[in-house]
Design a protein around this motif. Structure first.
Motif, PDB file in Angstrom:
ATOM      1  N   CYS A 275       0.848  -1.181   0.000  1.00  0.00           N
ATOM      2  CA  CYS A 275       0.000   0.000   0.000  1.00  0.00           C
ATOM      3  C   CYS A 275       0.888   1.238   0.000  1.00  0.00           C
ATOM      4  O   CYS A 275       1.963   1.232   0.615  1.00  0.00           O
ATOM      5  CB  CYS A 275      -0.924  -0.005   1.226  1.00  0.00           C
ATOM      6  SG  CYS A 275      -1.962   1.470   1.388  1.00  0.00           S
ATOM      7  N   ASP A 276       0.452   2.307  -0.684  1.00  0.00           N
ATOM      8  CA  ASP A 276       1.259   3.526  -0.747  1.00  0.00           C
ATOM      9  C   ASP A 276       0.679   4.658   0.103  1.00  0.00           C
ATOM     10  O   ASP A 276       1.061   5.820  -0.065  1.00  0.00           O
ATOM     11  CB  ASP A 276       1.406   3.994  -2.200  1.00  0.00           C
ATOM     12  CG  ASP A 276       0.072   4.335  -2.851  1.00  0.00           C
ATOM     13  OD1 ASP A 276      -0.960   4.146  -2.199  1.00  0.00           O
ATOM     14  OD2 ASP A 276       0.075   4.776  -4.011  1.00  0.00           O
ATOM     15  N   ASN A 277      -0.231   4.312   1.017  1.00  0.00           N
ATOM     16  CA  ASN A 277      -0.836   5.320   1.880  1.00  0.00           C
ATOM     17  C   ASN A 277      -0.435   5.055   3.328  1.00  0.00           C
ATOM     18  O   ASN A 277      -0.897   4.094   3.950  1.00  0.00           O
ATOM     19  CB  ASN A 277      -2.369   5.290   1.729  1.00  0.00           C
ATOM     20  CG  ASN A 277      -3.045   6.453   2.427  1.00  0.00           C
ATOM     21  OD1 ASN A 277      -3.110   6.504   3.646  1.00  0.00           O
ATOM     22  ND2 ASN A 277      -3.556   7.389   1.647  1.00  0.00           N
ATOM     23  N   LYS A 278       0.424   5.911   3.872  1.00  0.00           N
ATOM     24  CA  LYS A 278       0.931   5.703   5.231  1.00  0.00           C
ATOM     25  C   LYS A 278      -0.166   5.853   6.283  1.00  0.00           C
ATOM     26  O   LYS A 278      -0.118   5.204   7.329  1.00  0.00           O
ATOM     27  CB  LYS A 278       2.059   6.693   5.509  1.00  0.00           C
ATOM     28  CG  LYS A 278       3.329   6.419   4.704  1.00  0.00           C
ATOM     29  CD  LYS A 278       4.450   7.373   5.097  1.00  0.00           C
ATOM     30  CE  LYS A 278       5.723   7.054   4.327  1.00  0.00           C
ATOM     31  NZ  LYS A 278       6.838   7.967   4.681  1.00  0.00           N
ATOM     32  N   SER A 279      -1.155   6.703   6.011  1.00  0.00           N
ATOM     33  CA  SER A 279      -2.249   6.885   6.974  1.00  0.00           C
ATOM     34  C   SER A 279      -3.046   5.593   7.139  1.00  0.00           C
ATOM     35  O   SER A 279      -3.395   5.199   8.259  1.00  0.00           O
ATOM     36  CB  SER A 279      -3.172   8.015   6.511  1.00  0.00           C
ATOM     37  OG  SER A 279      -2.493   9.242   6.471  1.00  0.00           O
ATOM     38  N   ALA A 280      -3.340   4.915   6.029  1.00  0.00           N
ATOM     39  CA  ALA A 280      -4.090   3.666   6.095  1.00  0.00           C
ATOM     40  C   ALA A 280      -3.302   2.588   6.830  1.00  0.00           C
ATOM     41  O   ALA A 280      -3.854   1.829   7.628  1.00  0.00           O
ATOM     42  CB  ALA A 280      -4.441   3.198   4.680  1.00  0.00           C
ATOM     43  N   ILE A 281      -1.992   2.524   6.577  1.00  0.00           N
ATOM     44  CA  ILE A 281      -1.153   1.538   7.262  1.00  0.00           C
ATOM     45  C   ILE A 281      -1.090   1.841   8.759  1.00  0.00           C
ATOM     46  O   ILE A 281      -1.131   0.927   9.597  1.00  0.00           O
ATOM     47  CB  ILE A 281       0.262   1.524   6.654  1.00  0.00           C
ATOM     48  CG1 ILE A 281       0.207   1.069   5.190  1.00  0.00           C
ATOM     49  CG2 ILE A 281       1.183   0.604   7.449  1.00  0.00           C
ATOM     50  CD1 ILE A 281       1.547   1.102   4.481  1.00  0.00           C
ATOM     51  N   SER A 282      -1.037   3.115   9.133  1.00  0.00           N
ATOM     52  CA  SER A 282      -0.986   3.499  10.549  1.00  0.00           C
ATOM     53  C   SER A 282      -2.266   3.112  11.275  1.00  0.00           C
ATOM     54  O   SER A 282      -2.233   2.710  12.443  1.00  0.00           O
ATOM     55  CB  SER A 282      -0.755   5.010  10.669  1.00  0.00           C
ATOM     56  OG  SER A 282       0.488   5.372  10.112  1.00  0.00           O
TER      57      SER A 282
END
Length: 268
Positions: A193-200
């Motif tokens: 995934c390239d979205n750090k907010s979603a991973i967080s």
């Protein structure tokens, strides 16, 4: 390896539509193209549906046209001239490489990987986002999808989060299929995934009010990650292969992704 191509089908399609001698295009869509309903003059509904239907069949071995075909297929009930022009753009792209297909070869590992991406509020008609994913087994592309989300996402992180949930469902289905076939894999399965907010959000053990609307997807993803079934590494946007299934890209970005998907043009 094994090469899957529908070259004859593509050439027959170009011949029947009178596009065999057209000037080829580098990409199936202009960058950042967004179609709208009832733009231009109405066109013949039956002919449009037949043509788009043939492109849907062709996309089974041409993931590079999947997003473009998904976009034009949304207007099959009421097609207009702008939608038909987008279809002709896909045909011009097919003219550039009618023999392009998917090459399956040995890569020396048995990993199961999935790339997920989302284009937040990309549809100008209803502001719904588009989810896209592509799944690899042993380094070979085996499944892909481009689909508009069923609800409106209120943030880019939410749109990416829903795309991640769809990608994990696909990974679990692939794992079950491989187990039924008796084929071992290298755990854990990786979801890029390239979205750090979603991973967080996945790694955060505290439930906040701003994530209540995606609570089910959050717990589903978190459960699979804690069980060691999947891991969620971050990938730079420039290396996000699923981006080709969510938006129109320029040739400099589009062409390398097509190559990384394992697509080649063995037959001219």
């Amino acid at each position: 390896g094994i090469f899957l191509s529908q070259r004859k089908y593509t050439l027959d399609l170009l011949t029947e539509t009178g596009m065999l001698g057209c000037k080829p295009a580098d990409t199936p869509l202009e960058p950042n193209t967004h179609l709208k309903g009832q733009e231009g003059d109405p066109v013949d509904k039956g002919s449009y549906q037949k043509l788009v239907g043939r492109l849907i069949y062709l996309s089974h071995t041409r993931p590079d046209i999947t997003f473009a075909v998904s976009m034009v297929s949304q207007y099959m009930h009421d097609p207009h001239s702008t939608h038909l022009e987008a279809v002709y753009r896909i045909l011009k792209y097919l003219k550039s490489a009618p023999g392009r297909g998917i090459l399956f070869s040995k890569h020396g590992h048995k990993r199961v990987d999935c790339f997920t991406d989302a284009d937040w509020a990309g549809c100008p008609n209803d502001r719904r986002s588009t989810s896209g994913y592509c799944t690899f087994v042993g380094g070979n592309l085996i499944s892909w999808r481009s689909k508009k989300q069923s609800v409106v996402a209120r943030s880019s992180a939410e749109a990416e989060f829903r795309a991640m949930a769809h990608g994990i469902c696909e990974l679990l289905w692939v794992r079950g299929l491989l187990q039924d076939l008796g084929l071992p894999t290298d755990p854990p399965m990786r979801l890029y995934c390239d979205n750090k907010s979603a991973i967080s959000i996945v790694h955060n053990h505290v439930q906040h009010d701003r994530t209540k609307h995606i609570e089910i997807d959050r717990h589903f993803i978190k459960e699979k990650m804690e069980a060691g079934v999947i891991c969620i590494p971050f990938v730079q946007s420039g290396s996000q292969l699923a981006g080709i299934f969510t938006k129109g890209l320029g040739f400099k970005i589009f062409s390398p992704i097509v190559s990384k998907l394992g697509m080649s043009n063995i037959y001219a």
